[in-house]
Write a protein that holds these residues in place. Sequence first.
Motif, PDB file in Angstrom:
ATOM      1  N   HIS A  64       0.714  -1.173  -0.116  1.00 42.83           N
ATOM      2  CA  HIS A  64       0.068  -0.031   0.157  1.00 42.83           C
ATOM      3  C   HIS A  64       0.793   1.298  -0.090  1.00 42.83           C
ATOM      4  O   HIS A  64       1.645   1.529   0.873  1.00 42.83           O
ATOM      5  N   SER A  65       0.816   1.940  -1.020  1.00 43.83           N
ATOM      6  CA  SER A  65       1.746   3.203  -0.942  1.00 43.83           C
ATOM      7  C   SER A  65       0.758   4.216  -1.775  1.00 43.83           C
ATOM      8  O   SER A  65       0.266   4.155  -2.829  1.00 43.83           O
ATOM      9  N   GLN A  66       0.757   5.610  -1.284  1.00 43.74           N
ATOM     10  CA  GLN A  66       0.215   6.676  -1.781  1.00 43.74           C
ATOM     11  C   GLN A  66       1.234   7.729  -1.778  1.00 43.74           C
ATOM     12  O   GLN A  66       1.262   8.366  -0.677  1.00 43.74           O
ATOM     13  N   GLY A  67       1.505   8.260  -2.694  1.00 40.00           N
ATOM     14  CA  GLY A  67       2.466   9.547  -2.843  1.00 40.00           C
ATOM     15  C   GLY A  67       4.002   9.073  -2.388  1.00 40.00           C
ATOM     16  O   GLY A  67       4.190   8.033  -1.945  1.00 40.00           O
ATOM     17  N   PRO A  68       4.926   9.927  -2.272  1.00 37.85           N
ATOM     18  CA  PRO A  68       6.224   9.692  -1.769  1.00 37.85           C
ATOM     19  C   PRO A  68       6.140   9.347  -0.327  1.00 37.85           C
ATOM     20  O   PRO A  68       5.311   9.694   0.674  1.00 37.85           O
ATOM     21  N   MET A  69       7.038   8.475  -0.125  1.00 32.71           N
ATOM     22  CA  MET A  69       7.068   7.977   1.418  1.00 32.71           C
ATOM     23  C   MET A  69       8.515   8.455   1.947  1.00 32.71           C
ATOM     24  O   MET A  69       9.499   8.298   1.391  1.00 32.71           O
ATOM     25  N   ASN A  70       8.270   8.626   3.162  1.00 32.71           N
ATOM     26  CA  ASN A  70       9.365   9.004   4.074  1.00 32.71           C
ATOM     27  C   ASN A  70      10.084   7.472   4.542  1.00 32.71           C
ATOM     28  O   ASN A  70       9.381   6.857   5.470  1.00 32.71           O
ATOM     29  N   LEU A  71      10.851   7.050   3.597  1.00 36.83           N
ATOM     30  CA  LEU A  71      11.632   5.542   3.918  1.00 36.83           C
ATOM     31  C   LEU A  71      12.389   5.584   5.339  1.00 36.83           C
ATOM     32  O   LEU A  71      12.134   4.612   5.971  1.00 36.83           O
ATOM     33  N   LEU A  72      13.117   6.554   5.452  1.00 39.98           N
ATOM     34  CA  LEU A  72      13.819   6.586   6.675  1.00 39.98           C
ATOM     35  C   LEU A  72      14.589   8.007   6.886  1.00 39.98           C
ATOM     36  O   LEU A  72      14.899   8.615   5.807  1.00 39.98           O
ATOM     37  N   SER A  73      14.681   8.528   8.061  1.00 43.69           N
ATOM     38  CA  SER A  73      15.435   9.548   8.368  1.00 43.69           C
ATOM     39  C   SER A  73      15.885   9.498   9.823  1.00 43.69           C
ATOM     40  O   SER A  73      15.368   9.026  10.658  1.00 43.69           O
TER      41      SER A  73
END
Length: 937
Positions: free
Chosen positions: A759-768
């Motif tokens: 499930h993905s909608q738009g850009p994802m913050n994968l890690l910070s």
Amino acid sequence: MLLIHSPLPLEFRSNLPGTGAKMKTSAPGRACGIATVLLSLLAVLHTSTPQKNDIDIYSLTVDSRVSSRFAHTVVTSRVVNKADVVQEATFQVELPKRAFITNFSMIIDGVTYPGNIKEKAAAQEQYSTAVARGESAGLIKATGRKMEQFQVSVNVAPSAKVTFELVYEELLKRRLEVYELLLKVQPQQLVKHLQMDIHIFEPQGISFLETESTFMTNELADALTISRNKTKAHIRFKPTLSQQKSPGQEDTVLNGNFIIRYDVNRTLSGGSIQIENGYFVHYFAPEGLPTIPKNVIFVIDKSGSMLGRKIQQTREALIKILDDLSPRDQFNLISFSGDATQWKPLLVPASAEDVNQARRYVAGIQAQGGTNINDAMLMAVQLLSNANRQELLPAGSVSLIILLTDGDPTVGETNPARIQKNVQEAIAGQYSLFCLGFGFDVSYAFLEKMALDNGGLARRIYEDSDSALQLQDFYQEVANPLLTAVTFEYPSNAVEEVSQDNFRLLFKGSEIVVAGKLQDQSPDVLSAKVRGHLHMQNITFQTEIRVAEKEEEFQSPKYIFHSFMERLWAYLTIQQLLEKMILASDAEKQALETRALNLSLQYSFVTPLTSMVVTKPEGEERSEVAEKPVETENERRHFHLAGPSGKAPGNPGRLGPQGPVHSPSHHLTYHGVRDLLLPDMLLAPSTPDEVDLRIKARVPAIPSDTMTHRHQERKPSGSSADTSQPAKTDSPPAPIQAPPVILTLPGQSVNPLCVDIKHSQGPMNLLSDPDQGVEVTGQYETEKAQFSWIEVTFKNPQLQVRASPEHVVVTRNRRNSAYKWKETLFSVTPGLNMTMDKAGLLLLSSPDKVTIGLLPWDGPGEGLRLLLRDTDRFSSHVGGTLGQFYQGVLWGPPAAADDSRRTLSVQGRDYSATRLLKLDYQEGSPGTEISCWSVEL
């Protein structure tokens, strides 16, 4: 064989038997191999695989000494003919179009044959005499975006040696906060003594230095040494024969670019004045000035010739540019074909709402119709003039017009001279015009004069995969004006023969350079004033320096090219005179040309007004002339020139005579691209009927298993998982897929974690991780089951890496650099190392930081992949869709009925994990089977 080069500098090439090149013969049984050397201040080393008894390049050196931005480069090649027959050696040099050749010589059997620089008319007379004797004409061609090509050939007797030496000079130009020195290394032959030395001396102090290579490997890293103190740097590349060899083969691994970028220390001051040998140079690029608000009109060609990739790239670039507008800016858009249409009736502020509307407008621009440049330009000027009359332009703001077109005018006013006159009269010195010519179907001369008439400049945008980046980079160069109406003042009793000392605009990241001569009785203290206009006020910088102290700075460094500042002054003055000639009337042009010619001859510069004639050994009968092509002529002079017989004259890079066999020739060509007028270079030509064609193509590896659609995953054998699904025995099992992400968790020593994004909608913050100063975002397409892009942002150094399936774009200080996948890269920047191998694995690493990897996986389940190493270095503040798994994962016990299922808890949220067989992509295709815990997000 046709030589198709990269648009990058300096190259050393040798076409030898056994490398796919045919041999040309001077008589039955007599063979002539071809050895070639290409180089440039950007510098290039390039040769091909040697065979026994061929011409051997046993030494190749490049020595570049950069003294206060002025680069003096010496390229020396030594060859020996190991054959028992006469062979032809060709020395070929690619150098930047702004560089001037200052010397060339050949040493043959102890005799030196120098190049003599003459006025073009005198050299042409000598050439015409040779043509009248029936000898062949010359050859002209451009060699890429930034390059000019110099070439000379000579016969070499058996066992004889020849030394070629070329010297050229250039003032490095600051662009987007860095100076850049680029060298291309492509020997295609093992060279016993291969060495590059780059010495940099900057009295202001070196604030930043980085190196980048597209051929360096861990094995070659030891051949590169970098030493640096406050004001000096020495970069040396000296690989041994064993380091040059490809693993398990006898050919060379060296094939690519070597780039040095640097900047100097600056303050909010009147700049740096440096003095050497009675001449001075004044560098002005103050730090800390606020940006002036701007009013910008984008005038975009949407005629039918822009259809397809051009308009697509233009839309892409414009959307990025709109995002970079400051909220203090005003803007508007005009698109034109047969008619011109403005987006809004007035300029609008660059608010988030208006920028979003403009983005939607740009996305809908379609290409069709003719080209009405005149009406579009007058509409743009009228927009600004109306706003000015209505006092809608902020006080102290800067107004710019940026025109992008790919063709000549075809609708409305089509006379270029009248369009130029109309535009100049309408602008009336109030606004600056920048013209971008897309491709080679547009008259660059037309655009260049129109831009220079109105205080701007012209730039060609090359049709390529990075055209959108070229547009964005150009905009970044003019996006941040700092000062207007900049003038330099010096005491009249102290200096003379000063170069241009007034400038319309200073942009952030650039630099203004003024040079001149100190008078014989000049004061002990030299003062200077620099005046300009900020946003809402005038400003004056005042600087004083003690002449004797400044002169001492250039007396001690042993490796610096002395008396360089006088040559820097002459170089800068000639360049400015050539530019003024474009705008001058016929009466003024003659005086400008005379002065530029006299300086070119006095300082032995090969410029558009001079030619170099190279003397030849006795018995070498043929002569050839080669002009430096003009940037404004490239669109109509592509590789065309006929010899006396009406055939195209020979290209020394091509083999296989089609007509009568000719004796070996001695020839020189000088090819190039220049924004200004360019010169002739004289020497001997190649055989008229020869053409040498080398096509370099990169063919991507094709995986043996081409099935890339998604399949049901297999559980590891021996698993107690329930396999109630009926097995199909009439088809082979589906291939194991590579998951989107594989994570190795701290303390998880048995199986890694495979993350499947459902499930993905738009850009994802994968890690910070704020403590690590890194953030990773991405766009995951669930339908294709792959990332469309992944972006890594670092805080220190400030750098962004954006990966797509097509390429990798690295952005530093608003500068974009594009790299193709599977082309090796080795970049060393303070605080970050960036490497890419031939499998396409891009690693971003730094001491004490997590290593982030990106990979264009082309095995089953193809697409971009992310990998992480040294994950024990994450801080306790790491977060994000993937980063959360490094925040204390708790594993539940295996399910009682199925030990291949477990539950893991992350920050209070439970995930179901199933042990499956997956393909590990982390070492590249084809991958290896691993057992991992699969989690769906």
